[in-house]
Scaffold this active site. Structure first.
Site, PDB file in Angstrom:
ATOM      1  N   ARG A  73      -2.413  50.480  68.762  1.00  0.00           N
ATOM      2  CA  ARG A  73      -1.955  51.297  69.624  1.00  0.00           C
ATOM      3  C   ARG A  73      -2.541  52.550  69.426  1.00  0.00           C
ATOM      4  O   ARG A  73      -3.018  53.195  68.405  1.00  0.00           O
ATOM      5  CB  ARG A  73      -0.166  51.651  69.097  1.00  0.00           C
ATOM      6  CG  ARG A  73       0.206  52.766  69.896  1.00  0.00           C
ATOM      7  CD  ARG A  73       1.908  52.636  69.520  1.00  0.00           C
ATOM      8  NE  ARG A  73       2.289  54.018  70.069  1.00  0.00           N
ATOM      9  CZ  ARG A  73       2.919  55.061  69.551  1.00  0.00           C
ATOM     10  NH1 ARG A  73       3.489  54.737  68.273  1.00  0.00           N
ATOM     11  NH2 ARG A  73       3.377  56.050  70.468  1.00  0.00           N
ATOM     12  N   HIS A 118       1.051  61.943  73.456  1.00  0.00           N
ATOM     13  CA  HIS A 118       1.400  61.827  71.957  1.00  0.00           C
ATOM     14  C   HIS A 118       1.034  63.342  71.600  1.00  0.00           C
ATOM     15  O   HIS A 118       0.032  63.554  70.846  1.00  0.00           O
ATOM     16  CB  HIS A 118       0.578  60.995  71.296  1.00  0.00           C
ATOM     17  CG  HIS A 118       1.240  60.500  70.049  1.00  0.00           C
ATOM     18  ND1 HIS A 118       1.486  59.366  69.486  1.00  0.00           N
ATOM     19  CD2 HIS A 118       1.335  61.416  68.955  1.00  0.00           C
ATOM     20  CE1 HIS A 118       1.902  59.250  68.162  1.00  0.00           C
ATOM     21  NE2 HIS A 118       1.776  60.624  67.845  1.00  0.00           N
ATOM     22  N   GLU A 163       7.991  60.134  71.020  1.00  0.00           N
ATOM     23  CA  GLU A 163       8.992  60.830  70.262  1.00  0.00           C
ATOM     24  C   GLU A 163       9.317  62.226  71.091  1.00  0.00           C
ATOM     25  O   GLU A 163       9.061  63.263  70.897  1.00  0.00           O
ATOM     26  CB  GLU A 163       8.429  61.137  69.163  1.00  0.00           C
ATOM     27  CG  GLU A 163       8.021  59.766  68.060  1.00  0.00           C
ATOM     28  CD  GLU A 163       7.940  60.322  66.615  1.00  0.00           C
ATOM     29  OE1 GLU A 163       7.461  61.243  66.282  1.00  0.00           O
ATOM     30  OE2 GLU A 163       7.843  59.341  65.935  1.00  0.00           O
ATOM     31  N   ASN A 305      10.213  54.141  66.619  1.00  0.00           N
ATOM     32  CA  ASN A 305       9.159  54.682  65.340  1.00  0.00           C
ATOM     33  C   ASN A 305      10.539  54.914  64.503  1.00  0.00           C
ATOM     34  O   ASN A 305      11.130  55.635  64.344  1.00  0.00           O
ATOM     35  CB  ASN A 305       8.852  55.954  65.825  1.00  0.00           C
ATOM     36  CG  ASN A 305       7.535  55.861  66.780  1.00  0.00           C
ATOM     37  OD1 ASN A 305       7.259  54.883  67.272  1.00  0.00           O
ATOM     38  ND2 ASN A 305       6.877  56.955  67.108  1.00  0.00           N
ATOM     39  N   TYR A 307      11.032  55.729  60.117  1.00  0.00           N
ATOM     40  CA  TYR A 307      10.353  56.254  58.990  1.00  0.00           C
ATOM     41  C   TYR A 307      11.340  56.032  57.569  1.00  0.00           C
ATOM     42  O   TYR A 307      11.162  55.728  56.685  1.00  0.00           O
ATOM     43  CB  TYR A 307       9.591  57.411  58.936  1.00  0.00           C
ATOM     44  CG  TYR A 307       8.445  57.430  59.927  1.00  0.00           C
ATOM     45  CD1 TYR A 307       7.028  57.027  59.039  1.00  0.00           C
ATOM     46  CD2 TYR A 307       8.324  57.672  61.161  1.00  0.00           C
ATOM     47  CE1 TYR A 307       5.822  57.179  59.850  1.00  0.00           C
ATOM     48  CE2 TYR A 307       7.129  57.463  61.958  1.00  0.00           C
ATOM     49  CZ  TYR A 307       5.948  57.198  61.105  1.00  0.00           C
ATOM     50  OH  TYR A 307       4.897  57.184  61.701  1.00  0.00           O
ATOM     51  N   GLU A 372       6.028  52.559  65.283  1.00  0.00           N
ATOM     52  CA  GLU A 372       5.583  53.158  63.951  1.00  0.00           C
ATOM     53  C   GLU A 372       6.338  52.991  62.980  1.00  0.00           C
ATOM     54  O   GLU A 372       7.539  52.848  63.163  1.00  0.00           O
ATOM     55  CB  GLU A 372       5.431  54.697  64.461  1.00  0.00           C
ATOM     56  CG  GLU A 372       4.131  55.241  65.059  1.00  0.00           C
ATOM     57  CD  GLU A 372       4.432  56.728  65.310  1.00  0.00           C
ATOM     58  OE1 GLU A 372       4.731  57.372  64.450  1.00  0.00           O
ATOM     59  OE2 GLU A 372       4.025  57.317  66.435  1.00  0.00           O
TER      60      GLU A 372
HETATM   61  C1  GAL Z   1       5.548  60.436  64.012  1.00  0.00           C
HETATM   62  C2  GAL Z   1       4.345  60.961  64.917  1.00  0.00           C
HETATM   63  C3  GAL Z   1       2.965  60.387  64.372  1.00  0.00           C
HETATM   64  C4  GAL Z   1       2.735  60.701  62.649  1.00  0.00           C
HETATM   65  C5  GAL Z   1       3.990  60.254  62.159  1.00  0.00           C
HETATM   66  C6  GAL Z   1       4.024  60.562  60.734  1.00  0.00           C
HETATM   67  O1  GAL Z   1       6.663  61.478  64.271  1.00  0.00           O
HETATM   68  O2  GAL Z   1       4.467  60.159  66.212  1.00  0.00           O
HETATM   69  O3  GAL Z   1       1.920  61.103  65.391  1.00  0.00           O
HETATM   70  O4  GAL Z   1       2.467  61.983  62.485  1.00  0.00           O
HETATM   71  O5  GAL Z   1       5.194  60.547  62.755  1.00  0.00           O
HETATM   72  O6  GAL Z   1       4.535  61.547  60.471  1.00  0.00           O
END
Ligand code: GAL
Length: 468
Positions: A73, A118, A163, A305, A307, A372
């Site tokens: 990607r 992005h 995002e 995405n 995290y 992500e």
């Molecule tokens: C996401 C973003 C990425 C990267 C990642 C880690 O929000 O799309 O570019 O920075 O966080 O913080």
């Protein structure tokens, strides 16, 4: 655990890796400008060079091959292709660069997933109001058509906007991302609205003009944490959690996947607050009009995405005119969650499975790509990054369970990120790569981390074992 054809990927973004900020006729982006303003970015650094992928693409390709990825990607830099943001002025060198990247990937049997936007808006468009201006939607639409026309014969997976939540909130409410505006409670909603319009324009163009011939899929990448009530039996915390989900995931997913409009909870909260605050206008949250392109149904898959996770408790009504005030919730970290290098990233692999199940149940069992997911390192360099390796192993296991046990239709997983790179306002102090990049060395040499080697093993094992 993974179906045959599952996409094993890693992700990057143009501004974070390419460098070459003025090379061969590229225009400036809002991040080029932002980084030049003192105090915006850690140590006033910028991504003017970063990993220099503009010149060192072939080294990136070797990294991609070393991992055994099936998919990669990347994002296109809008101002590298269209220096002033419009299709009246095309930078052929930019076109050549991305043609080479895409051709090389295809020649190696790796499928590109391409993000159109992005975070790096052409500065020329920012000067005309940027994402605050409703005119941006049509301009983005032309840019998108240009990209489908130019690269769509080879690109079958498209992301329009990465995002929109982060662009709207961090860029226009908190002011910690470019363009650095701090206009709480108003601009972020407007920007989010224009981003939805821009996305919808691009999707409709693809659908009517290119889909039949090119046969790809297109969506927008929505970021979301997994959220749970802090006190599970407490009605206020349960309501606060629903509100928080509506204001983050729901803000963009609800219009696209469910109703064509914002979540009712979000609408009610902002309308009521606007009225109470005697806001000059109906509501700080825009409304969808009949003249605008329909947003409902404009995603061929759910791009997520993920995290981290949060516990949520009800707020105490002191947020004033701001998104925080409208939501009125407090986010809390569970002390049992380990923290990665960055304070916001608590390690909660099972949160992804929960979120996938929620998405299946709420958005009518969509096809999902995890576009992500990753783990940050800060401070002393550790090539033996065992924690990150375990993070990937555990998270991927949760994805497997979501597929096998919860029957979520997950078709791919993209690690963030292929390389250590420019992590926005934290610049190079935070490392997300599967490959280390030595930014002190003029060669910017790439070296695989232990986590990269382990991810490669997971991929090779699952690529062979996959069932149809
Ligand atoms: C996401 C973003 C990425 C990267 C990642 C880690 O929000 O799309 O570019 O920075 O966080 O913080």
């Amino acid at each position: 655990m993974f179906p045959r054809g599952f996409a094993w990927g890693a992700a990057t973004a143009a501004y974070q890796i390419e460098g070459g900020w003025q090379a061969d006729g590229k225009g400036a982006s809002i991040w080029d400008t932002f980084c030049q303003e003192p105090g915006r970015v850690f140590r006033d650094q910028s991504a003017s060079v970063s990993c220099n992928s503009y010149e060192l693409w072939e080294e990136d390709l070797q990294c991609i091959q070393q991992l055994g990825l099936t998919h990669y990607r990347l994002s296109l830099s809008w101002p590298r292709l269209l220096p002033d943001g419009t299709t009246q002025n095309v930078n052929q060198k930019g076109v050549q660069y991305y043609n080479k990247v895409i051709d090389d990937l295809c020649a190696c049997g790796i499928s590109p997933m391409v993000t159109l936007y992005h975070f790096d808006l052409p500065q020329a468009l920012q000067d005309q109001g940027g994402w605050k201006s409703p005119a941006i939607a049509a301009t983005f639409g032309s840019y998108a058509r240009f990209c489908f026309q130019t690269f769509g014969d080879r690109v079958k997976l498209w992301i329009t906007i990465n995002e929109p939540y982060i662009c709207s909130k961090l860029g226009h409410e908190d002011g910690i991302h470019a363009p650095g505006l701090q206009e709480p409670g108003t601009t972020a909603y407007l920007v989010g609205h224009n981003m939805l319009q821009a996305h919808a324009m691009a999707w409709h163009s693809y659908n009517t003009l290119y889909r039949a011939e090119q046969g790809g899929m297109i969506s927008l990448a929505i970021n979301s944490d997994w959220l749970e009530p802090l006190r599970p039996g407490c009605t206020e915390d349960i309501a606060a959690t629903e509100r928080c989900l509506a204001f983050t995931l729901g803000w963009f997913a609800w219009p696209v996947f469910v109703t064509g409009d914002y979540p009712e909870i979000m609408r009610r909260a902002i309308d009521a607050q606007s009225k109470k605050q005697a806001y000059d206008g109906d509501s700080r949250l825009p409304t969808f009009s009949k003249e605008e392109p329909a947003v409902l149904g404009t995603a061929d898959f759910f791009a997520l995405n993920y995290y981290t996770s949060r516990k949520i408790r009800a707020g105490c009504g002191t947020g004033g005119i701001s998104m925080k005030g409208d939501q009125d919730v407090e986010e809390v970290l569970d002390p049992s969650w380990p923290i990665s290098g960055v304070s916001w990233l608590a390690v909660v692999p099972c949160g992804l499975r929960n979120l996938l199940r929620y998405i299946k149940n709420t958005f009518n069992s969509p096809v999902v790509y995890i576009t992500e997911n990753g783990f940050a390192q800060v401070g002393k360099l550790q090539m033996e990054d065992v924690q990150r390796s375990e993070f990937y192993r555990d998270t991927i296991q949760e994805v497997g369970k979501a597929i096998q046990e919860d029957r979520v239709d997950v078709r791919g997983y993209f690690a963030w990120s292929l390389l250590d790179n420019f992590e926005w306002a934290d610049s190079y102090s935070v490392r997300f790569g599967l490959f280390h990049v030595d930014f002190a060395d003029t060669k910017l040499s790439r070296t695989i981390y232990r986590s990269g080697k382990d991810y490669a093993k997971i991929i090779s094992k699952n690529k062979c074992m996959g069932k149809t």
